[in-house]
Design a protein around this motif. Structure first.
Motif, short mmCIF file in Angstrom:
data_model
loop_
_atom_site.label_atom_id
_atom_site.label_comp_id
_atom_site.label_asym_id
_atom_site.label_seq_id
_atom_site.Cartn_x
_atom_site.Cartn_y
_atom_site.Cartn_z
N TYR A 97 27.60 38.33 41.47
CA TYR A 97 28.79 38.68 40.69
C TYR A 97 28.81 40.16 40.31
O TYR A 97 29.88 40.73 40.08
CB TYR A 97 28.82 37.85 39.41
N ASP A 101 34.64 42.94 42.35
CA ASP A 101 35.91 42.78 41.67
C ASP A 101 36.73 41.60 42.19
O ASP A 101 37.49 40.98 41.45
CB ASP A 101 36.73 44.07 41.84
N ASP A 102 36.59 41.32 43.47
CA ASP A 102 37.36 40.24 44.10
C ASP A 102 36.72 38.90 43.75
O ASP A 102 35.58 38.63 44.14
CB ASP A 102 37.37 40.45 45.61
N PRO A 103 37.43 38.01 43.02
CA PRO A 103 36.81 36.74 42.62
C PRO A 103 36.40 35.86 43.81
O PRO A 103 35.38 35.16 43.72
CB PRO A 103 37.89 36.06 41.77
N GLN A 150 34.79 30.95 34.66
CA GLN A 150 35.62 32.14 34.41
C GLN A 150 36.08 32.78 35.71
O GLN A 150 37.24 33.19 35.83
CB GLN A 150 34.82 33.15 33.58
N MET A 151 35.18 32.85 36.70
CA MET A 151 35.55 33.49 37.97
C MET A 151 36.57 32.64 38.72
O MET A 151 37.53 33.17 39.32
CB MET A 151 34.30 33.70 38.82
N SER A 153 38.70 30.64 37.32
CA SER A 153 39.94 30.79 36.56
C SER A 153 40.68 32.06 36.96
O SER A 153 41.91 32.07 37.11
CB SER A 153 39.63 30.81 35.06
N ARG A 154 39.93 33.14 37.16
CA ARG A 154 40.53 34.39 37.63
C ARG A 154 41.20 34.20 38.98
O ARG A 154 42.32 34.67 39.21
CB ARG A 154 39.47 35.48 37.73
N ALA A 155 40.50 33.52 39.89
CA ALA A 155 41.06 33.30 41.23
C ALA A 155 42.36 32.49 41.14
O ALA A 155 43.32 32.76 41.87
CB ALA A 155 40.04 32.58 42.11
N GLN A 156 42.40 31.51 40.25
CA GLN A 156 43.63 30.72 40.08
C GLN A 156 44.74 31.56 39.45
O GLN A 156 45.90 31.48 39.88
CB GLN A 156 43.34 29.49 39.23
N ASP A 157 44.40 32.35 38.45
CA ASP A 157 45.40 33.20 37.80
C ASP A 157 46.02 34.19 38.77
O ASP A 157 47.21 34.55 38.65
CB ASP A 157 44.78 33.96 36.62
N GLU A 158 45.21 34.64 39.73
CA GLU A 158 45.71 35.60 40.73
C GLU A 158 46.41 34.91 41.89
O GLU A 158 46.87 35.57 42.83
CB GLU A 158 44.54 36.45 41.25
#
Length: 227
Positions: A97, A101-103, A150-151, A153-158
């Protein structure tokens, strides 16, 4: 006649350094014995998951009592090995990790890194599921699960993952894929070197990434790591 006197008991040898050197030496020997037992147990249990404490003691060149002095039961010994595996797994996960930057690359890279660390322990992890239970393993991996949630979740948000499953559920799915493929390797269904990339690509695809994109990403990460 002179009165009889009681013999004077021998005095303990002085500690020239005056700082517990003798105790330190004994502690160092105990630590070395414990380390040797763990190393030998790892080898013996990887070769024969049913290896007894007697077998491990003989292979380590110590008496059975010494093994039990450090580990009161076989389950305690397996648990100690599991704890070492967990430390290595969490270190590999955190390293994957770091600075990424890219999840999707972080998640896939973490799966590849975790598999490389986990692969030698795969038979022991199967034993640990009996000695510790999956709940106990999850408790030990809680920090890694939190970071993974958390990671994801970021991928889903993006919009990178299109599945409607919540991030925490996806962590359970990821875990199931890794343990399932570990069993496949143990049973000779899959080659060990194939399992890490397969686990990463399978998870990315299950989370909603197109199969071709998932396969290409994993292949790129695997080749980068190998070079």
């Amino acid at each position: 006649m002179s009165p009889r006197t009681k013999p004077t008991p021998p005095r303990a040898a002085p500690d020239p350094a005056g700082d517990g050197t003798a105790r330190s030496a004994a502690s160092a020997r105990a630590d070395a014995n414990r380390r040797r037992i763990l190393d030998v147990a790892f080898t013996e249990l990887s070769r024969d998951p049913d290896a007894s404490m007697d077998q491990i003691a003989r292979a380590a060149g110590v008496v059975r009592r010494t093994v039990y002095g450090h580990f009161p039961s076989r389950d305690a010994l397996v648990t100690a090995l599991l704890d070492e595996a967990v430390e290595a797994v969490m270190a590999a996960h955190a390293a994957a990790y770091e600075g990424v930057d890219d999840p999707l690359r972080a998640i896939a890279g973490a799966m590849l890194g975790v598999w490389r660390v986990t692969a030698p322990y795969r038979l022991l992890l199967s034993l640990a599921q009996r000695a510790v239970t999956m709940e106990g393993i999850r408790e030990r991996l809680a920090p890694m699960h939190a970071a993974g949630t958390q990671m994801i979740s970021r991928a889903q948000d993006e919009g990178r993952f299109t599945t409607t499953l919540p991030p925490r559920a996806l962590v359970y799915l990821l875990e199931s894929i890794v343990f399932g493929l570990m069993e496949a390797v143990n049973d000779g269904v899959l080659e060990p070197e194939e399992a890490g990339p397969a686990a990463a690509a399978t998870f990315l695809t299950a989370a909603g990434l197109p199969s071709a994109e998932a396969t290409a990403l994993v292949a790129d990460l695997a080749s980068t790591t190998a070079s």
